[in-house]
Design a protein around this motif. Structure first.
Motif, PDB file in Angstrom:
ATOM      1  N   GLU A  33       0.801  -1.217  -0.007  1.00 29.59           N
ATOM      2  CA  GLU A  33      -0.016   0.055  -0.038  1.00 29.59           C
ATOM      3  C   GLU A  33       1.028   1.429  -0.050  1.00 29.59           C
ATOM      4  N   ILE A  34       1.849   1.215  -0.865  1.00 26.65           N
ATOM      5  CA  ILE A  34       2.784   2.335  -0.910  1.00 26.65           C
ATOM      6  C   ILE A  34       2.262   3.464  -1.867  1.00 26.65           C
ATOM      7  N   THR A  35       1.832   4.718  -1.527  1.00 23.37           N
ATOM      8  CA  THR A  35       1.113   5.556  -2.455  1.00 23.37           C
ATOM      9  C   THR A  35       1.961   6.754  -2.911  1.00 23.37           C
ATOM     10  N   ASN A  77       9.927   6.685  -9.330  1.00 26.11           N
ATOM     11  CA  ASN A  77       8.987   7.136  -8.358  1.00 26.11           C
ATOM     12  C   ASN A  77       7.575   6.461  -8.187  1.00 26.11           C
ATOM     13  N   ILE A  78       6.827   6.458  -7.291  1.00 24.99           N
ATOM     14  CA  ILE A  78       5.764   5.928  -7.118  1.00 24.99           C
ATOM     15  C   ILE A  78       4.766   6.870  -6.770  1.00 24.99           C
ATOM     16  N   SER A  79       3.643   6.782  -7.684  1.00 21.53           N
ATOM     17  CA  SER A  79       2.594   7.852  -7.360  1.00 21.53           C
ATOM     18  C   SER A  79       1.264   7.166  -7.322  1.00 21.53           C
ATOM     19  N   VAL A 124       0.003  10.704  -0.163  1.00 16.38           N
ATOM     20  CA  VAL A 124      -0.508  10.100  -1.510  1.00 16.38           C
ATOM     21  C   VAL A 124      -0.115  11.135  -2.562  1.00 16.38           C
ATOM     22  N   ALA A 125       0.917  10.417  -3.441  1.00 12.68           N
ATOM     23  CA  ALA A 125       1.427  11.477  -4.506  1.00 12.68           C
ATOM     24  C   ALA A 125       0.421  11.116  -5.751  1.00 12.68           C
TER      25      ALA A 125
END
Ligand code: FE
Length: 140
Positions: A33-35, A77-79, A124-125
């Motif tokens: 659950e990486i946002t 990157n993670i968004s 949260v990105a």
């Protein structure tokens, strides 16, 4: 597909041999659950699909490279976009003649090891698509 160890606020991630990097990372960020966050790593692949974006034409040019190559750098990157995890990944690959190719990473197949660090950020990105440019941008 992947294994990981959390150390403080970061993860050490290993993606298995003969596995899609994008499938494994998408599964990892979904399950954890990486946002938002940062990815870096290295490894080796035997196939990669790279993308080049031409802002003048808004065209994507995809090219597949089917050969054994070193991942000399993978950065990303993670968004979140439209409620789904979004990975933005770029890669530099070293060929057997020690030359390098690079581009936006669409996918690659691990052949050997793939060792990553994932640094989640506690937010949260969100990204939204800007049609006038043809890319997704952070919505801050
Ligand atoms: Fe890109």
């Amino acid at each position: 597909m992947w294994s990981a160890r959390k150390v403080d606020d970061e993860y050490i991630v290993s993606i298995e041999d003969k596995t899609s990097i994008v499938d494994a990372l998408t599964d990892f960020v979904t399950k954890k659950e990486i946002t938002a966050g940062e990815i870096s790593g290295l490894g080796a692949v035997n196939k990669a699909i790279l993308r080049y974006f031409d802002p003048a034409t808004k065209q994507y040019v995809d090219k597949t490279f089917s050969e054994q190559m070193e991942i000399s750098n993978l950065v990303g990157n993670i968004s979140v976009s439209e409620g789904e995890p979004l990975l933005h990944l770029h890669i530099t690959l070293g060929r057997s003649d020690y030359s390098a190719i690079a581009g936006h990473l669409m996918d690659a197949n691990v052949r050997g090891a793939c060792e990553l660090f994932v640094r989640p950020l506690n937010t949260v990105a969100k990204k939204i698509f800007k049609p006038e440019i043809g890319l997704k941008f952070y919505d801050f």
